[in-house]
Design a protein around this motif. Sequence first.
Motif, PDB file in Angstrom:
ATOM      1  N   TYR A 146       1.053  -0.909   0.243  1.00  0.00           N
ATOM      2  CA  TYR A 146      -0.082   0.172   0.494  1.00  0.00           C
ATOM      3  C   TYR A 146       0.613   0.828  -0.060  1.00  0.00           C
ATOM      4  CZ  TYR A 146      -4.156   2.448   1.292  1.00  0.00           C
ATOM      5  OH  TYR A 146      -5.546   3.313   0.275  1.00  0.00           O
ATOM      6  N   VAL A 147       0.724   1.961  -0.772  1.00  0.00           N
ATOM      7  CA  VAL A 147       1.744   3.551  -1.162  1.00  0.00           C
ATOM      8  C   VAL A 147       0.860   4.838  -0.917  1.00  0.00           C
ATOM      9  CG1 VAL A 147       3.067   4.656  -2.220  1.00  0.00           C
ATOM     10  CG2 VAL A 147       3.710   2.480  -2.919  1.00  0.00           C
ATOM     11  N   VAL A 148       1.298   5.212  -0.129  1.00  0.00           N
ATOM     12  CA  VAL A 148       0.702   6.763  -0.117  1.00  0.00           C
ATOM     13  C   VAL A 148       1.363   7.877  -0.609  1.00  0.00           C
ATOM     14  CG1 VAL A 148      -0.539   8.250   1.741  1.00  0.00           C
ATOM     15  CG2 VAL A 148      -0.879   5.860   2.401  1.00  0.00           C
ATOM     16  N   PRO A 149       1.410   8.306  -1.617  1.00  0.00           N
ATOM     17  CA  PRO A 149       2.121   9.114  -2.714  1.00  0.00           C
ATOM     18  C   PRO A 149       1.953  10.625  -1.596  1.00  0.00           C
ATOM     19  CG  PRO A 149       0.199   8.224  -3.955  1.00  0.00           C
ATOM     20  CD  PRO A 149      -0.128   8.127  -2.537  1.00  0.00           C
ATOM     21  N   ALA A 150       3.189  11.283  -1.681  1.00  0.00           N
ATOM     22  CA  ALA A 150       3.727  12.702  -1.219  1.00  0.00           C
ATOM     23  C   ALA A 150       2.227  13.539  -1.566  1.00  0.00           C
ATOM     24  CB  ALA A 150       5.138  13.062  -1.836  1.00  0.00           C
ATOM     25  N   GLY A 151       1.655  13.638  -2.377  1.00  0.00           N
ATOM     26  CA  GLY A 151       0.613  14.859  -3.183  1.00  0.00           C
ATOM     27  C   GLY A 151       1.811  15.928  -3.566  1.00  0.00           C
ATOM     28  N   ASP A 152       0.973  16.905  -3.335  1.00  0.00           N
ATOM     29  CA  ASP A 152       1.533  18.387  -4.022  1.00  0.00           C
ATOM     30  C   ASP A 152       2.817  18.427  -2.877  1.00  0.00           C
ATOM     31  OD1 ASP A 152       0.028  18.328  -6.300  1.00  0.00           O
ATOM     32  OD2 ASP A 152      -1.815  19.100  -5.691  1.00  0.00           O
ATOM     33  N   PRO A 153       3.608  19.502  -3.243  1.00  0.00           N
ATOM     34  CA  PRO A 153       4.261  19.871  -4.631  1.00  0.00           C
ATOM     35  C   PRO A 153       4.854  18.654  -5.593  1.00  0.00           C
ATOM     36  CG  PRO A 153       5.731  20.686  -3.048  1.00  0.00           C
ATOM     37  CD  PRO A 153       4.970  19.831  -2.284  1.00  0.00           C
ATOM     38  N   HIS A 154       5.132  17.387  -4.949  1.00  0.00           N
ATOM     39  CA  HIS A 154       5.968  15.973  -5.722  1.00  0.00           C
ATOM     40  C   HIS A 154       4.503  15.016  -5.782  1.00  0.00           C
ATOM     41  CE1 HIS A 154       9.035  18.341  -3.680  1.00  0.00           C
ATOM     42  NE2 HIS A 154       8.720  18.957  -2.432  1.00  0.00           N
ATOM     43  N   PRO A 155       4.014  15.432  -6.554  1.00  0.00           N
ATOM     44  CA  PRO A 155       2.986  13.949  -6.884  1.00  0.00           C
ATOM     45  C   PRO A 155       3.277  12.744  -7.120  1.00  0.00           C
ATOM     46  CG  PRO A 155       2.996  16.105  -8.839  1.00  0.00           C
ATOM     47  CD  PRO A 155       3.713  16.520  -7.291  1.00  0.00           C
ATOM     48  N   ASN A 156       4.532  12.984  -8.645  1.00  0.00           N
ATOM     49  CA  ASN A 156       5.090  12.162  -8.534  1.00  0.00           C
ATOM     50  C   ASN A 156       6.452  11.689  -8.545  1.00  0.00           C
ATOM     51  OD1 ASN A 156       3.480  12.100 -11.437  1.00  0.00           O
ATOM     52  ND2 ASN A 156       4.550  13.984 -11.752  1.00  0.00           N
ATOM     53  N   ALA A 157       6.563  11.985  -6.973  1.00  0.00           N
ATOM     54  CA  ALA A 157       7.755  11.430  -6.368  1.00  0.00           C
ATOM     55  C   ALA A 157       8.236   9.830  -5.931  1.00  0.00           C
ATOM     56  CB  ALA A 157       7.730  12.444  -4.401  1.00  0.00           C
ATOM     57  N   HIS A 158       6.396   9.111  -6.033  1.00  0.00           N
ATOM     58  CA  HIS A 158       6.445   8.141  -5.563  1.00  0.00           C
ATOM     59  C   HIS A 158       6.903   6.848  -6.716  1.00  0.00           C
ATOM     60  CE1 HIS A 158       3.367   8.631  -7.040  1.00  0.00           C
ATOM     61  NE2 HIS A 158       2.306   7.613  -7.259  1.00  0.00           N
ATOM     62  N   ARG A 159       7.170   7.117  -7.910  1.00  0.00           N
ATOM     63  CA  ARG A 159       7.029   6.942  -8.539  1.00  0.00           C
ATOM     64  C   ARG A 159       8.071   5.723  -8.873  1.00  0.00           C
ATOM     65  NH1 ARG A 159       5.328   7.899 -14.570  1.00  0.00           N
ATOM     66  NH2 ARG A 159       3.323   9.210 -12.450  1.00  0.00           N
ATOM     67  N   TRP A 160       9.161   5.904  -8.245  1.00  0.00           N
ATOM     68  CA  TRP A 160      10.093   4.836  -8.291  1.00  0.00           C
ATOM     69  C   TRP A 160       9.673   4.105  -7.919  1.00  0.00           C
ATOM     70  CZ3 TRP A 160      12.629   3.588  -3.893  1.00  0.00           C
ATOM     71  CH2 TRP A 160      12.747   4.818  -3.149  1.00  0.00           C
ATOM     72  N   LEU A 161       9.032   3.886  -6.613  1.00  0.00           N
ATOM     73  CA  LEU A 161       8.821   2.929  -5.407  1.00  0.00           C
ATOM     74  C   LEU A 161       7.911   2.129  -6.029  1.00  0.00           C
ATOM     75  CD1 LEU A 161       9.344   1.891  -2.962  1.00  0.00           C
ATOM     76  CD2 LEU A 161       6.801   3.655  -2.015  1.00  0.00           C
ATOM     77  N   VAL A 162       7.225   2.311  -6.888  1.00  0.00           N
ATOM     78  CA  VAL A 162       6.393   1.638  -7.702  1.00  0.00           C
ATOM     79  C   VAL A 162       6.769   0.874  -8.319  1.00  0.00           C
ATOM     80  CG1 VAL A 162       3.622   2.017  -9.302  1.00  0.00           C
ATOM     81  CG2 VAL A 162       4.157   3.449  -6.765  1.00  0.00           C
ATOM     82  N   GLU A 163       7.870   1.120  -9.498  1.00  0.00           N
ATOM     83  CA  GLU A 163       8.311   1.121 -10.081  1.00  0.00           C
ATOM     84  C   GLU A 163       9.257  -0.262  -9.312  1.00  0.00           C
ATOM     85  OE1 GLU A 163      11.039   3.303 -12.871  1.00  0.00           O
ATOM     86  OE2 GLU A 163       8.971   4.347 -13.592  1.00  0.00           O
ATOM     87  N   LEU A 164       9.462   0.275  -8.652  1.00  0.00           N
ATOM     88  CA  LEU A 164      10.721  -0.665  -8.116  1.00  0.00           C
ATOM     89  C   LEU A 164       9.996  -2.657  -7.227  1.00  0.00           C
ATOM     90  CD1 LEU A 164      13.056  -2.053  -6.669  1.00  0.00           C
ATOM     91  CD2 LEU A 164      12.592  -0.484  -4.560  1.00  0.00           C
ATOM     92  N   VAL A 165       8.594  -1.772  -6.755  1.00  0.00           N
ATOM     93  CA  VAL A 165       7.965  -2.713  -6.448  1.00  0.00           C
ATOM     94  C   VAL A 165       7.411  -3.545  -7.256  1.00  0.00           C
ATOM     95  CG1 VAL A 165       5.396  -3.038  -5.235  1.00  0.00           C
ATOM     96  CG2 VAL A 165       6.697  -1.646  -4.341  1.00  0.00           C
ATOM     97  N   ARG A 166       7.288  -3.429  -8.530  1.00  0.00           N
ATOM     98  CA  ARG A 166       6.600  -3.725 -10.031  1.00  0.00           C
ATOM     99  C   ARG A 166       7.638  -4.605 -10.729  1.00  0.00           C
ATOM    100  NH1 ARG A 166       2.535   1.093 -11.713  1.00  0.00           N
ATOM    101  NH2 ARG A 166       0.759   0.311 -10.929  1.00  0.00           N
ATOM    102  N   GLY A 167       8.585  -4.060 -10.571  1.00  0.00           N
ATOM    103  CA  GLY A 167       9.565  -4.926 -10.503  1.00  0.00           C
ATOM    104  C   GLY A 167       9.716  -6.199 -10.351  1.00  0.00           C
ATOM    105  N   LEU A 168       9.815  -6.104  -8.946  1.00  0.00           N
ATOM    106  CA  LEU A 168      10.744  -7.296  -8.188  1.00  0.00           C
ATOM    107  C   LEU A 168       9.060  -8.785  -8.072  1.00  0.00           C
ATOM    108  CD1 LEU A 168      11.999  -5.464  -4.931  1.00  0.00           C
ATOM    109  CD2 LEU A 168      12.824  -7.143  -7.336  1.00  0.00           C
ATOM    110  N   GLY A 169       8.400  -7.880  -8.592  1.00  0.00           N
ATOM    111  CA  GLY A 169       7.152  -9.182  -8.874  1.00  0.00           C
ATOM    112  C   GLY A 169       6.071  -8.855  -7.763  1.00  0.00           C
ATOM    113  N   GLY A 170       5.402  -7.534  -7.213  1.00  0.00           N
ATOM    114  CA  GLY A 170       4.539  -7.124  -6.689  1.00  0.00           C
ATOM    115  C   GLY A 170       3.518  -6.004  -7.227  1.00  0.00           C
TER     116      GLY A 170
END
Length: 787
Positions: A146-170
């Motif tokens: 479960y990821v809670v994004p940072a929101g404004d002013p960094h709406p995409n700051a969590h993108r690397w974490l999402v790619e990391l989790v999905r890259g490991l099959g999660g």
Amino acid sequence: MGRWLSDNVFASQDWDSVTLVDTVEASTGLVEALSRYPAGVATAAVTEGGADGIPLSEVRDLTSGVPTDLGREYAVVCFAVPPRILPPLAARVVPQLAGTSQVLVSAQGMQAPLEALGAVAGERPVIGMHALFDVGSRQLEGQAVYVVPAGDPHPNAHRWLVELVRGLGGTVKFGTAAKHDLSMTYVQALAHQALLGFAGAVVSSGLDLHDDVWAARTPLFETLFGLAVRVLDEAQQPTVAAIQTVLDGPGASEALRRAAEAVAADVAAGAAAGGAGGAVAGAGAGAATGDPGPVEARIAAIRERFSGALFDTVRGTAAAAVVAAQSKRLQLAHHQRTGQLVGIRPLGRADAIRVGRIVEVDPVEVTIDEVLVGRRGRAALLDGAGAQNAARLGLGGKVRRTVFSLGHVDLVVGDDLDRELSAWLAYLRRDVRFLVPESVAGSGVAEVVAPVPGIGHSELVSEVVRTGQRSVVVRVEVRVDRDVDDMVEQLRRRVADAFRWPRGLSLPLVTPTDRVTYLGPAGTFSEVAAAHLAADLGMPSARLVPVDSFDEVLGSVAAGGVAVMPISSSSSGLVTRSADALLRYAGDLTAGGVVDVAVRIDAYIREDHRLDELHGAPVYSHPQALAQCSAFIRRWGLVPSPCASTADALRTVSESSRPAVALAGEGRGEGLHLKVAEREVDDLSGSITRFLIVGQPGCFGDLVGGSAPTLRSIYLAESLAQVAAVLGATVGEPGFDEVLSDSAGRALWVTSRTLGDTGMRSLGDAGVRSLGRAPWSPRTPVVRVEV
């Protein structure tokens, strides 16, 4: 969870530095990681507390070495700490990070941690993450985060974490902190309370938990009670208690209370409507009118709140969980029925295992007859072939019957059990000799032997090259639960399958024949040569016809057939009887090629006998075979008993009530209740007999599948002098010659030369017989004639 994330998520990627900070001493690693590496480097520093969390007095010590300015352009710091120490720890670390860094928090509840970090993060993005599984999982694949994004002013700051989790099959679930906490109030806090209440009711029932409850369990009860015990686990106790605090535990309790009261009211109403039938009667109290009772109505009302797809998905997951809960007992019952060996390992004891056969399985216990004796690396099995080998190793004892609680052991079977046995059992050494084609290196034989199951180690001991073959000795270690003799036979078959022996080459037949004639009786090496010829000429259905003399063999050729005749041996040279018959034959004859047969003589005994029990017994075989095995006969003190053929020898031993030995070729004892007592017992084991393929002139066609240089002209002469006379008339013509002779002076001359007119006249003058031109390769000892 902090250590799990460090080891299985962050450390799996190409960071310049991943630092786990979970002790005061480890805090220096955070300092080094965040101060040493150049800008643009991501560093994950994870801090976690013990069962009771890190005392507040130690927070200052934990961060005492952190400089006032970490000075890096980019770093990622993930906090996975008890909630009560997060604010002071964050206040110490976060302000010292570069403004471009990111802060993560792993927590069960999100609102309070994100508020605490946000208060000190400034412009740095703060991301929440909650792994929706426990640290017992071995990998992220198939798990959810479960990821809670940072929101404004960094709406995409969590993108690397999402790619990391999905890259490991999660998989990733997104939501706000408030929505996360509300969901987790039901997913975790309420679920834990329900299981605690369920377990509390059961243990307060007054029934004996072992005999009255667990022994009478249903699959549903087993699954629920198992989940309740997970919540009761001492290691989970602080986490379960903290969840009720960081989430809305009281709200969960109120929701659970209302639901329980509603169900209780329906049950009471049903019981009242059903009278003395109680709750069970009440459930169906409306059956007479066709209306559902109050309990059924409650079930239907709750079910209707699900979408169809979700209901089916959850039901399927529950079914899988129920099956998983019973899988151990089902496996045990299966192996009891099949009688297979199993391993029983106490929970948490990776270094211990019991091995045996299951004799009884009940709802709470499994009973096995233990057969593993001895210490790791030197053990044996008191079972099957292992029992005799155990005695050789001096490991005695009796099979021991032992009872284990199902809840305290894991089942080890299949490949896992085989690996454990390979580590526990001892090994017996045996030197095994293999005969392979000359072109095969001894190291190649050792490589073929090495991967065979039951072989722990193999090494090349020696190799000797003989004409056309190589004798290779490989020392193997046979696992002590295997029959050593059977393993040796398996290794020989494996090597025989891996390296095909050259069998000679033949010209094709112009007109196929339905028979191949050879010097009988059946069961001799001549029959083997005839079978090879039939197969190589594409005549698998041809009759193999044994006859009593070489004259009869040649007579069958005159009638239009083909035949095989032994012409040379790598151990004794020219075969005199065959050469004499060819020279005396008055008809026309031509050679079509050769068939090579490896002559290997094995010793056969009855299946219920052992060779070391047969000293002084008769040994039956053809006189030539007896002569070729004199050393073996002397070694065992056997009494030579000649018979007409090796086939007769095998039948005699099979039918005899007295202990006896038969000497015959490889693989000849099948169907006679005989076994190989010792392989390759001839004095010069592995000699090769070359058989000449003969037929009428014109019955063979042109060479197919070979090269012209393999064609040789084949001649027979009464004496070496005749060959010398012909060679003298062809001096100056280049060529390659092979000459084999016997004790009487007869000679076989094989040459690459094509004789001209002068050579042919010399041939006729010398009385040398021509057998035509056919494929031939130099595979037997040769005698050079100097001219």
